[in-house]
Design a protein around this motif. Structure first.
Motif, PDB file in Angstrom:
ATOM      1  N   SER A  54      -8.933   1.784  -6.433  1.00 44.81           N
ATOM      2  CA  SER A  54      -8.465   2.667  -7.662  1.00 44.81           C
ATOM      3  C   SER A  54      -6.958   2.669  -7.677  1.00 44.81           C
ATOM      4  N   ALA A  55      -6.111   2.086  -6.675  1.00 40.69           N
ATOM      5  CA  ALA A  55      -4.891   2.129  -6.798  1.00 40.69           C
ATOM      6  C   ALA A  55      -4.395   1.097  -7.864  1.00 40.69           C
ATOM      7  N   PRO A  56      -3.072   1.200  -8.333  1.00 42.69           N
ATOM      8  CA  PRO A  56      -2.678   0.417  -9.436  1.00 42.69           C
ATOM      9  C   PRO A  56      -2.120  -0.709  -8.990  1.00 42.69           C
ATOM     10  N   SER A  57      -1.411  -0.598  -7.811  1.00 42.63           N
ATOM     11  CA  SER A  57      -0.649  -1.819  -7.388  1.00 42.63           C
ATOM     12  C   SER A  57      -1.192  -2.039  -5.913  1.00 42.63           C
ATOM     13  N   PHE A  58      -0.942  -1.027  -4.707  1.00 40.64           N
ATOM     14  CA  PHE A  58      -1.338  -1.375  -3.640  1.00 40.64           C
ATOM     15  C   PHE A  58      -1.584   0.129  -3.112  1.00 40.64           C
ATOM     16  N   ALA A  59      -2.593   0.331  -2.163  1.00 35.00           N
ATOM     17  CA  ALA A  59      -2.619   1.374  -1.449  1.00 35.00           C
ATOM     18  C   ALA A  59      -1.967   1.616  -0.051  1.00 35.00           C
ATOM     19  N   LEU A  60      -1.502   2.975  -0.039  1.00 35.08           N
ATOM     20  CA  LEU A  60      -0.851   3.179   1.225  1.00 35.08           C
ATOM     21  C   LEU A  60      -1.143   4.613   1.650  1.00 35.08           C
ATOM     22  N   GLY A  61      -1.377   4.917   3.005  1.00 35.88           N
ATOM     23  CA  GLY A  61      -1.829   6.272   3.305  1.00 35.88           C
ATOM     24  C   GLY A  61      -1.506   6.476   4.907  1.00 35.88           C
ATOM     25  N   TYR A  62      -1.888   7.459   5.511  1.00 39.18           N
ATOM     26  CA  TYR A  62      -1.581   7.980   6.829  1.00 39.18           C
ATOM     27  C   TYR A  62      -2.978   7.745   7.522  1.00 39.18           C
ATOM     28  N   LEU A  63      -2.889   7.291   8.794  1.00 32.78           N
ATOM     29  CA  LEU A  63      -4.242   7.501   9.719  1.00 32.78           C
ATOM     30  C   LEU A  63      -4.243   8.428  10.730  1.00 32.78           C
TER      31      LEU A  63
END
Length: 379
Positions: free
Chosen positions: A68-77
């Motif tokens: 669903s991300a427009p460009s790339f997904a980034l998040g915390y683990l």
């Protein structure tokens, strides 16, 4: 910086209790770690990581965010390390904000604190932030932003921080592609110095393959999740009378035949990415060669000037005259430092990733074509 540090020390000293009060206060007591748990509980992170374990919830969250991300997904683990296994139990996505805005870092920090507080309320003791996850296209994850993110948090996170890379192009073909990496100590030391010259790369034997260290990944599924997935793929034997439909499907999930496609659309984009990366690498090498020619020219001019001045001073000394001062070469000739070759290394990593993805897709397509031709021949 020094003023703030001195103020902090002064405040800590002023608020410190007196010696008599400190002696009168009860000393805290700590229970020793049991011998059976001494090898499991790694307080100082001395046990090396052997595996990264992703929970099924984490996998589903990353796949959903990447799709669903427009460009790339980034998040915390979020997780904890036990006996050399980094168990990732949860994760949360980061909002897409501009990097140039000063308020973006503050908003991300506030968002991070709010999410951690909310997760602790839902699941107390769920773990701490141990790394990041990031999506990529066709396996190309060698990017400057990834190195900057890992380098900044290497000293703050346990085991240097781990990044889980997800290729959502593989997920569209039915393959859950997850890989875990972390920066090598050798590259991190060179990255902090910021000198990626030819001699330093040759001395430390650094290539694009020695930037990141890959850690094996395994996925742990919950039995309840497995039971739920089985209900989605298993045909139901009974249907309620109120929901009777003459054209009821035999299963909750309709079967997909995308894996049988003989001409996948990503092959063209993959080959185009390889050609674009090669063109960009060629342009970068041309720019480096132009800068090196200018540096060599300036150095030759500086050496010639210094040699002429030494010869002139030797002649003046032989004539009984005072020698002329030798000016600073760096002031007269502004010799530029050798350009960094980090971008070239990253481009080589991109080319290698695109090539491996292209080779994997081509071999898979070749097997499908061979099977289709064999089926037609036998028919």
């Amino acid at each position: 910086m020094a003023t703030s540090m001195a103020a902090a020390l002064a405040a800590s000293i002023a608020s410190a209790p007196s010696a008599h009060t400190a002696q009168a206060a009860a000393q805290p007591t700590y229970e020793p770690i049991p011998a059976s748990m001494s090898k499991v509980i790694d307080i100082e992170a001395k046990i090396p990581l052997t595996c990264v374990q992703l929970d099924g919830l984490v996998v589903s969250k990353i796949v959903k965010h990447a799709s669903s991300a427009p460009s790339f997904a980034l998040g915390y683990l979020i997780g904890i390390d036990l006996d050399g296994v980094l168990e990732i139990s949860n994760c949360f996505a980061l909002p897409n904000v501009s990097d140039d805005d000063d308020t973006s870092s503050k908003s991300i920090a506030q968002y991070q604190k709010g999410m951690l507080a909310a997760l602790k309320e839902v699941e107390p003791g769920d773990g701490i932030i141990v790394g990041f996850y990031q999506s990529n296209t066709l396996g190309a994850f060698y990017k400057q932003s990834l190195l900057d993110l890992q380098s900044i948090h290497r000293e703050r996170l346990r085991h240097g921080g781990v990044v889980v890379v997800h290729d959502f192009t593989q997920a569209s073909r039915g393959n859950a592609a997850f890989r875990a990496f972390r920066l090598t100590k050798q590259f991190h030391a060179e990255y902090r110095s910021g000198k990626f010259t030819t001699q330093s790369l040759m001395k430390n034997q650094l290539t694009f393959s020695s930037i990141l260290e890959e850690i094996p990944v395994r996925v742990r599924t919950n039995p309840l999740l497995g039971a739920f997935l089985s209900t989605l793929t298993t045909p139901s034997s009974t249907t309620p009378a109120s929901s009777f439909s003459p054209a009821a499907p035999s299963a909750a999930l309709a079967p997909t035949f995308s894996s049988l496609d003989l001409a996948p659309q990503h092959m063209t984009s993959n080959l185009s990415n390889v050609l674009d990366a090669l063109d960009e690498f060629k342009a970068e090498e041309g720019s480096l060669a132009y800068q090196m020619r200018n540096i060599v020219r300036d150095r030759n001019r500086a050496n010639e000037h210094l040699l002429r001045r030494k010869e002139e001073n030797a002649l003046r000394v032989s004539q009984g005259l005072a020698p002329l001062p030798e000016e600073d070469i760096a002031r007269l000739f502004k010799i530029q430092p050798e350009p960094s070759r980090l971008k070239s290394m990253l481009l080589l990593g991109q080319i290698d990733a695109y090539s491996q993805s292209l080779g994997s897709a081509a071999s898979e397509g070749y097997v499908k074509m061979y099977s289709a031709n064999a089926g037609n021949a036998s028919a």
